[in-house]
Design a protein around this motif. Structure first.
Motif, short mmCIF file in Angstrom:
data_model
loop_
_atom_site.label_atom_id
_atom_site.label_comp_id
_atom_site.label_asym_id
_atom_site.label_seq_id
_atom_site.Cartn_x
_atom_site.Cartn_y
_atom_site.Cartn_z
N LEU A 121 6.40 -13.09 4.71
CA LEU A 121 4.93 -12.64 5.08
C LEU A 121 4.70 -12.50 6.57
N VAL A 122 4.08 -11.39 7.04
CA VAL A 122 4.02 -11.10 8.43
C VAL A 122 2.49 -11.09 8.62
N PRO A 123 1.94 -11.57 9.49
CA PRO A 123 0.62 -11.21 9.78
C PRO A 123 0.24 -9.92 10.45
N ALA A 124 -0.83 -9.48 9.82
CA ALA A 124 -1.34 -8.07 10.37
C ALA A 124 -2.68 -8.11 10.68
N VAL A 125 -2.80 -7.81 12.00
CA VAL A 125 -4.00 -7.91 12.56
C VAL A 125 -4.68 -6.38 12.55
N VAL A 126 -5.66 -6.16 12.03
CA VAL A 126 -6.26 -4.83 11.52
C VAL A 126 -7.50 -4.39 12.75
N GLN A 127 -7.28 -3.28 13.58
CA GLN A 127 -8.29 -3.13 14.59
C GLN A 127 -8.62 -1.64 14.20
N GLU A 128 -9.86 -1.58 14.45
CA GLU A 128 -10.73 -0.11 14.41
C GLU A 128 -10.25 0.82 15.60
N GLN A 129 -9.57 1.81 15.23
CA GLN A 129 -9.06 2.68 16.20
C GLN A 129 -10.07 3.38 17.06
N GLY A 130 -11.41 3.59 16.75
CA GLY A 130 -12.45 4.14 17.79
C GLY A 130 -12.88 3.24 18.75
N SER A 131 -13.21 2.04 18.14
CA SER A 131 -13.92 1.09 18.97
C SER A 131 -12.84 -0.05 19.64
N GLY A 132 -11.81 -0.34 18.95
CA GLY A 132 -10.95 -1.25 19.36
C GLY A 132 -11.19 -2.47 18.96
N GLU A 133 -12.27 -2.75 18.18
CA GLU A 133 -12.64 -4.04 17.71
C GLU A 133 -11.73 -4.51 16.58
N ILE A 134 -11.43 -5.83 16.70
CA ILE A 134 -10.41 -6.55 15.65
C ILE A 134 -11.28 -6.64 14.38
N LEU A 135 -10.92 -6.08 13.20
CA LEU A 135 -11.73 -6.22 12.14
C LEU A 135 -11.50 -7.28 11.17
N MET A 136 -10.13 -7.60 10.97
CA MET A 136 -9.55 -8.64 10.01
C MET A 136 -8.27 -8.94 10.18
N LEU A 137 -7.82 -10.00 9.95
CA LEU A 137 -6.48 -10.36 9.93
C LEU A 137 -6.18 -10.77 8.17
N ALA A 138 -4.90 -10.10 7.96
CA ALA A 138 -4.34 -10.42 6.50
C ALA A 138 -2.97 -10.56 6.75
N TYR A 139 -2.19 -10.37 5.50
CA TYR A 139 -0.72 -10.61 5.62
C TYR A 139 -0.14 -9.67 4.55
N MET A 140 1.04 -9.20 5.02
CA MET A 140 2.04 -8.19 4.39
C MET A 140 3.18 -8.74 4.11
N ASN A 141 3.54 -8.34 2.93
CA ASN A 141 4.95 -8.61 2.44
C ASN A 141 5.75 -7.16 2.62
N ALA A 142 6.93 -7.29 2.24
CA ALA A 142 7.68 -5.86 2.29
C ALA A 142 7.02 -4.96 1.56
N GLU A 143 6.64 -5.36 0.12
CA GLU A 143 6.07 -4.39 -0.74
C GLU A 143 4.68 -3.85 -0.12
#
Length: 117
Positions: free
Chosen positions: A12-34
């Motif tokens: 698993l890799v942490p994925a920091v999700v950021q709003e493109q327009g505002s730059g605001e951090i929206l959430m943290l989730a995890y991704m696997n290869a799939e």
């Protein structure tokens, strides 16, 4: 594109999700290869739920989808910054971001610079 380099240290890799327009951090989730592969194929975010141990597509139930603008690895290839255009709130609580709580864990001492906390 070979995505295996992002999963050499962990499944698993942490994925920091950021709003493109505002730059605001929206959430943290995890991704696997799939889930990363599905994200690349569909242009919408897919994550791996550690509690349910299954893939989930952000917004599939709520309609609050995330259209991916870019995905950038960190310097060690063990975390991802996912820039998105968010439709509706990102947090399951109905808040725009999952980081909505006031006060936080840390605030600089009185008289010290507080940065963006």
């Amino acid at each position: 594109m070979d995505i295996s380099k992002y999963f050499t240290k962990s499944e698993l890799v942490p994925a920091v999700v950021q709003e493109q327009g505002s730059g605001e951090i929206l959430m943290l989730a995890y991704m696997n290869a799939e889930s990363l592969q599905k994200t690349l194929e569909t242009g919408q975010t897919w994550f791996y739920s550690r509690s349910r141990q299954e893939l989930w597509n952000k917004g599939a139930t709520s309609g609050h989808v995330q259209a991916v603008v870019s995905i950038t690895p960190d310097c060690d290839d063990d975390a991802l910054l996912v820039r998105v255009v968010q439709t509706g709130p990102a947090c399951h609580t109905g808040n725009k971001t999952c980081f909505y709580r006031e006060g936080g864990v840390y605030a600089a001492a009185e008289g010290m610079p507080k940065g963006d906390l």
